[in-house]
Design an enzyme around this catalytic site. Structure first.
Site, short mmCIF file in Angstrom:
data_model
loop_
_atom_site.label_atom_id
_atom_site.label_comp_id
_atom_site.label_asym_id
_atom_site.label_seq_id
_atom_site.Cartn_x
_atom_site.Cartn_y
_atom_site.Cartn_z
N GLY A 155 -0.35 -1.17 -12.32
CA GLY A 155 -1.57 -0.39 -12.21
C GLY A 155 -2.68 -0.72 -13.18
O GLY A 155 -3.81 -0.26 -13.00
N GLY B 279 0.91 -6.48 -11.78
CA GLY B 279 0.58 -7.49 -10.76
C GLY B 279 -0.80 -8.03 -11.04
O GLY B 279 -1.00 -9.09 -11.62
N ARG B 280 -1.81 -7.22 -10.67
CA ARG B 280 -3.20 -7.62 -10.78
C ARG B 280 -3.58 -8.07 -12.20
O ARG B 280 -4.34 -9.02 -12.37
CB ARG B 280 -4.09 -6.44 -10.38
CG ARG B 280 -5.55 -6.74 -10.28
CD ARG B 280 -6.38 -5.46 -10.12
NE ARG B 280 -5.79 -4.46 -9.28
CZ ARG B 280 -6.16 -4.21 -8.00
NH1 ARG B 280 -7.13 -4.90 -7.46
NH2 ARG B 280 -5.56 -3.26 -7.32
N TYR C 190 -11.24 -1.89 0.71
CA TYR C 190 -11.38 -0.95 -0.43
C TYR C 190 -12.80 -0.90 -0.97
O TYR C 190 -13.00 -0.48 -2.13
CB TYR C 190 -10.46 -1.36 -1.59
CG TYR C 190 -9.07 -1.77 -1.21
CD1 TYR C 190 -8.13 -0.83 -0.79
CD2 TYR C 190 -8.68 -3.10 -1.32
CE1 TYR C 190 -6.86 -1.22 -0.46
CE2 TYR C 190 -7.39 -3.49 -0.99
CZ TYR C 190 -6.48 -2.54 -0.56
OH TYR C 190 -5.21 -2.92 -0.24
N CYS D 295 -16.13 -11.52 13.60
CA CYS D 295 -16.96 -10.70 14.48
C CYS D 295 -16.79 -9.21 14.23
O CYS D 295 -16.31 -8.47 15.09
CB CYS D 295 -16.65 -11.04 15.93
SG CYS D 295 -16.83 -12.80 16.18
N GLU D 296 -17.10 -8.79 13.03
CA GLU D 296 -17.04 -7.37 12.66
C GLU D 296 -18.05 -7.15 11.54
O GLU D 296 -18.15 -7.97 10.65
CB GLU D 296 -15.67 -7.02 12.06
CG GLU D 296 -14.58 -6.92 13.04
CD GLU D 296 -13.43 -6.06 12.54
OE1 GLU D 296 -13.67 -5.12 11.77
OE2 GLU D 296 -12.30 -6.37 12.93
N GLU E 147 5.63 -3.19 -14.52
CA GLU E 147 5.52 -4.01 -13.29
C GLU E 147 4.07 -4.42 -13.04
O GLU E 147 3.46 -3.98 -12.06
CB GLU E 147 6.01 -3.20 -12.08
CG GLU E 147 7.42 -2.68 -12.17
CD GLU E 147 7.73 -1.65 -11.07
OE1 GLU E 147 6.83 -1.23 -10.32
OE2 GLU E 147 8.91 -1.27 -10.96
N1 LLP Z 1 4.70 -1.49 -8.82
C1 LLP Z 1 4.62 -0.85 -7.64
C2 LLP Z 1 5.70 0.04 -7.23
C3 LLP Z 1 3.49 -1.05 -6.82
O1 LLP Z 1 3.41 -0.42 -5.64
C4 LLP Z 1 2.45 -1.92 -7.24
C5 LLP Z 1 1.28 -2.15 -6.39
C6 LLP Z 1 2.60 -2.57 -8.49
C7 LLP Z 1 3.73 -2.32 -9.25
C8 LLP Z 1 1.57 -3.51 -9.02
O2 LLP Z 1 0.36 -2.88 -9.21
P1 LLP Z 1 -0.83 -3.62 -9.99
O3 LLP Z 1 -0.35 -3.88 -11.40
O4 LLP Z 1 -1.12 -4.89 -9.30
O5 LLP Z 1 -1.94 -2.66 -9.93
N2 LLP Z 1 -3.99 -4.27 -2.24
C9 LLP Z 1 -4.56 -3.40 -3.24
C10 LLP Z 1 -3.56 -3.04 -4.32
C11 LLP Z 1 -2.29 -2.44 -3.80
C12 LLP Z 1 -1.26 -2.18 -4.86
C13 LLP Z 1 0.05 -1.84 -4.29
N3 LLP Z 1 1.09 -1.60 -5.24
C14 LLP Z 1 -5.82 -4.04 -3.80
O6 LLP Z 1 -6.18 -5.14 -3.39
O7 LLP Z 1 -6.49 -3.44 -4.65
#
Ligand code: LLP
Length: 432
Positions: free
Chosen positions: A249, A287-288, A328, A356-357, A285
């Site tokens: 997050g 990601g981004r 988003y 086409c949107e 955890e």
């Molecule tokens: N852990 C769980 C259980 C999750 O569901 C997620 C992301 C993460 C970790 C990693 O979250 P991060 O650190 O990346 O924020 N597609 C959307 C984001 C969806 C996130 C889904 N879950 C976007 O492009 O903003």
């Protein structure tokens, strides 16, 4: 002078040299000569730096990192992070297999997700898993019965929904009571009691994830304080809570300064203030935070069209390649690959793709230099939730991904041949 150049190189892997945008040592113009646009390009150095920044800031805590594979699951990206020692957070059998393929041991994989199937549970139980983050009572029961059939004990953390507003885009909030995720915090003790009585379930901890692209500490704090209290009451009930998985997050900057809204040091201090002295291993955890600002989407201008209300800059990347703006309302920064054009008189444009949107709009009222057909643009902060969310809408094959390290680049996913894409469909014999 020399020192300045070196410093710049160290801090920014996407830099202008002689007026041309570079990824590490390589000119984007040269990359685009070798690989037709649009394509994604990632910097190994940027991935390493963001992972290390987080890992170093957490040093004072008993912690471990599980990169959230969903944000960018290319095997090469996973391999870079595996070599740094990262574990993986997966949400499907497919992601689990990707993590295994790059050499991650089952014991360094956590399995998240609200709808794990029996097949996925069996795969992870057979090949090894650190923990399942389970999200409902039926899931716990299902996991117990699969584990019993296989003669295994399933390690479990229960994902708790703390009912906290993460103050991010509504579509990526997950910690409010109305969201589908986790077991309501008010029902957590009951769920632990039920799980604790099952023979093939072993409770190892607790899990929470309140949303993504969170840009201030307050929601994290609120959620983690609730979790700390719950750990205390669960321990009083004799449950063994060794680990707290705090989810992902951490937000990033999508604007020019590229300064993360929450510094990893502040985040780490907050964690220490809440969980310090509790004899808990903290699992995270991200990601981004790791992949987001490690990648660009490189695109070319197809046309510049003057409308009555707006000028439209039509580029060769579409919403099928990068869905975030359409889904988003996300805004990604656009930078022309040749900086000489930056000094020219700017023009206000809506940057749009060829789909086409009307939702195929990347940005509105953006001031860019006057660009001509064929000019290259870089879309920033495209390393996370870019390629992984792409589709073939409008029969546009998935675009290539490149990885750069120093002066080397490699295609880490090739553009499929258009006939490969088309010929996946089959016409039934009675229509031939
Ligand atoms: N852990 C769980 C259980 C999750 O569901 C997620 C992301 C993460 C970790 C990693 O979250 P991060 O650190 O990346 O924020 N597609 C959307 C984001 C969806 C996130 C889904 N879950 C976007 O492009 O903003």
């Amino acid at each position: 002078m020399m020192l300045k150049t070196n410093l710049k190189k160290e801090n920014n892997h996407f830099d202008f040299r002689n007026g041309i945008l570079h990824v590490e040592e390589l000119s984007v113009v040269d990359l685009a000569k070798a690989t037709k646009t649009p394509f994604y390009v990632y910097s190994t150095g940027a991935l390493e730096d963001s992972y290390n920044a987080l890992s170093n800031s957490l040093k004072g805590l008993n912690h471990s990192i599980y990169y959230s594979v969903k944000s960018n699951s290319n095997l090469a990206v996973l391999r870079v992070l595996t070599l740094l020692g990262s574990g993986m957070d997966v949400v499907s059998g497919g992601e689990y297999l990707r993590a295994r393929k790059v050499g991650v041991a089952g014991e360094k994989i956590v399995f998240s997700g609200v709808g794990k199937t029996s097949e996925e549970m069996e795969l992870a139980l057979t090949q090894g898993i650190r923990q399942f983050n389970v999200e409902s009572v039926p899931e716990i029961l299902q996991l117990n019965s699969i584990a019993a059939r296989l003669g295994k004990i399933a390690p479990v953390s229960i994902r708790v929904n703390p009912d906290v507003n993460a103050r991010t885009h509504e579509k990526i909030m997950t910690g409010k009571s109305e969201n589908k995720f986790g077991i309501p915090i008010t029902q957590a003790e009951e769920a632990y009691k039920m799980a604790g009585d099952l023979r093939n379930i072993s409770i190892v901890g607790i899990d929470v994830h309140i949303g993504s692209q969170i840009t201030d500490l307050t929601p994290f704090k609120k959620a983690f304080q609730k979790i700390r209290e719950l750990v205390g009451s669960l321990r009083n009930l004799d449950h063994e809570i060794r680990r707290v998985d705090i989810g992902g997050g951490l937000g990033i900057s999508y604007s020019k300064n590229r300064k993360n809204p929450i510094s990893p040091n502040d985040f780490s201090k907050m964690l220490a203030s809440i969980f310090g002295g509790m004899d808990l291993e903290i699992q995270i955890e991200p990601g981004r935070y790791i992949s987001g600002n490690s990648g660009l989407l490189i695109t070319s201008v197809i046309y510049m069209k003057e409308g009555t209300d707006h000028n439209f800059l039509i580029i060769d990347a579409g919403m099928n390649d990068l869905m975030r703006p359409a889904l988003y309302d996300a805004s990604h920064e656009f930078i022309p690959v040749l900086s000489s054009s930056e000094s020219e008189f700017g023009i206000e444009v809506n940057v749009v793709g060829p789909i086409c949107e009307s939702s195929d709009t990347f940005s509105r009222k953006t001031v860019l230099p006057r660009l001509l057909a064929g000019d290259l643009l870089a879309i920033y902060s495209a390393g996370a939730y870019g390629a992984v969310m792409a589709s073939e809408y409008n029969t546009r094959p998935l675009i290539p991904e490149l990885l750069v390290k120093g002066n080397r680049s490699s295609i880490i996913r090739a553009r499929p041949d258009i006939f490969e894409t088309i010929n996946r469909d089959q016409i039934p014999y009675w229509l031939r």
